[in-house]
Write a protein that holds these residues in place. Structure first.
Motif, PDB file in Angstrom:
ATOM      1  N   ASN A   1      50.311  40.087  51.235  1.00 44.76           N
ATOM      2  CA  ASN A   1      50.770  40.499  52.578  1.00 44.76           C
ATOM      3  C   ASN A   1      51.947  41.214  52.455  1.00 44.76           C
ATOM      4  N   GLY A   2      51.805  42.423  51.594  1.00 46.85           N
ATOM      5  CA  GLY A   2      52.919  43.577  51.554  1.00 46.85           C
ATOM      6  C   GLY A   2      54.151  42.950  50.678  1.00 46.85           C
ATOM      7  N   GLN A   3      54.026  41.903  50.250  1.00 47.07           N
ATOM      8  CA  GLN A   3      55.168  41.439  49.354  1.00 47.07           C
ATOM      9  C   GLN A   3      54.578  41.348  47.851  1.00 47.07           C
ATOM     10  N   ILE A   4      55.640  41.859  47.250  1.00 41.52           N
ATOM     11  CA  ILE A   4      55.392  41.970  45.540  1.00 41.52           C
ATOM     12  C   ILE A   4      55.538  40.567  45.216  1.00 41.52           C
TER      13      ILE A   4
ATOM     14  N   GLY B   1      38.521  27.868  36.405  1.00 38.54           N
ATOM     15  CA  GLY B   1      38.639  27.786  37.795  1.00 38.54           C
ATOM     16  C   GLY B   1      39.997  27.438  38.350  1.00 38.54           C
ATOM     17  N   SER B   2      40.898  27.202  37.548  1.00 41.40           N
ATOM     18  CA  SER B   2      42.272  26.774  38.114  1.00 41.40           C
ATOM     19  C   SER B   2      42.688  27.724  39.432  1.00 41.40           C
ATOM     20  N   ARG B   3      43.397  27.317  40.146  1.00 37.00           N
ATOM     21  CA  ARG B   3      43.775  28.411  41.363  1.00 37.00           C
ATOM     22  C   ARG B   3      45.193  28.425  41.630  1.00 37.00           C
ATOM     23  N   PHE B   4      45.842  29.598  41.717  1.00 37.46           N
ATOM     24  CA  PHE B   4      47.500  29.240  41.872  1.00 37.46           C
ATOM     25  C   PHE B   4      47.762  30.301  42.972  1.00 37.46           C
ATOM     26  N   ASP B   5      48.748  30.071  43.899  1.00 35.14           N
ATOM     27  CA  ASP B   5      49.581  30.747  44.789  1.00 35.14           C
ATOM     28  C   ASP B   5      50.340  32.035  43.967  1.00 35.14           C
ATOM     29  N   LEU B   6      50.017  33.137  44.487  1.00 31.61           N
ATOM     30  CA  LEU B   6      50.655  34.227  43.710  1.00 31.61           C
ATOM     31  C   LEU B   6      52.057  34.428  43.876  1.00 31.61           C
TER      32      LEU B   6
ATOM     33  N   LYS C   1      49.352  47.487  44.195  1.00 29.53           N
ATOM     34  CA  LYS C   1      48.285  47.549  45.151  1.00 29.53           C
ATOM     35  C   LYS C   1      47.887  45.888  45.698  1.00 29.53           C
ATOM     36  N   ASP C   2      47.346  45.981  46.861  1.00 33.35           N
ATOM     37  CA  ASP C   2      46.828  44.643  47.382  1.00 33.35           C
ATOM     38  C   ASP C   2      45.800  44.145  46.775  1.00 33.35           C
ATOM     39  N   GLY C   3      45.366  43.087  46.168  1.00 33.78           N
ATOM     40  CA  GLY C   3      44.255  42.596  45.564  1.00 33.78           C
ATOM     41  C   GLY C   3      43.804  43.263  44.469  1.00 33.78           C
TER      42      GLY C   3
ATOM     43  N   CYS D   1      42.341  36.305  46.192  1.00 35.55           N
ATOM     44  CA  CYS D   1      41.830  35.768  47.272  1.00 35.55           C
ATOM     45  C   CYS D   1      42.849  35.400  48.135  1.00 35.55           C
ATOM     46  N   ASP D   2      43.248  35.495  49.234  1.00 39.19           N
ATOM     47  CA  ASP D   2      44.033  35.071  50.229  1.00 39.19           C
ATOM     48  C   ASP D   2      45.474  34.429  49.727  1.00 39.19           C
ATOM     49  N   GLY D   3      46.085  35.434  48.775  1.00 42.87           N
ATOM     50  CA  GLY D   3      47.288  35.115  48.276  1.00 42.87           C
ATOM     51  C   GLY D   3      47.184  34.438  47.217  1.00 42.87           C
TER      52      GLY D   3
END
Length: 121
Positions: A33-36, A66-71, A13-15, A56-58
């Motif tokens: 955005n629909g991509q796994i 608090g490190s943040r990563f593009d999924l 699922k998204d999110g 949040c936002d991919g």
């Protein structure tokens, strides 16, 4: 198809994270955005689990520091700036990093076939 079944497409699922373990690999699946997206359930900062991180936002934010990563790519977008969700002053960010340089999140190669997600390699 040359991988191991990990989930059905409808389970992802998204999110939300779907946690799986395949051959000792701890994997988190979600949709962006629909991509796994398939990433390791382990922040590269201290190896703590990301499953309860905010999506949040991919991107996912590590709930511990608090490190943040593009999924989708695993790219590090931000490195250690909080402690268990509490924002800390900029001067303390290097202290929280404990001398570790920013690192990307490990992503897994997947294949989607006939309504199923397979982990490659």
């Amino acid at each position: 198809m040359g991988g191991q079944f990990i989930a059905s497409l409808e389970e992802v699922k998204d999110g939300e994270f779907l946690k799986r373990e395949v051959d000792g690999k701890k994997v988190l699946l979600t949709r962006v955005n629909g991509q796994i997206a398939a990433v390791e359930n382990r922040c590269p900062h201290l190896g703590l689990p990301l499953a309860k991180g905010e999506i949040c936002d991919g991107a996912v934010t590590c709930p511990f520091h608090g490190s943040r990563f593009d999924l989708l790519s695993g790219e590090n977008l931000d490195w250690t700036h909080s402690f268990f969700g509490a924002e800390l002053p900029k001067w303390s960010h290097k202290l929280i990093a404990l001398g570790k340089a920013p690192q990307d999140l490990h992503t897994f190669d997947i294949e989607c076939v006939d309504g199923a997600v397979y982990l490659r390699g």
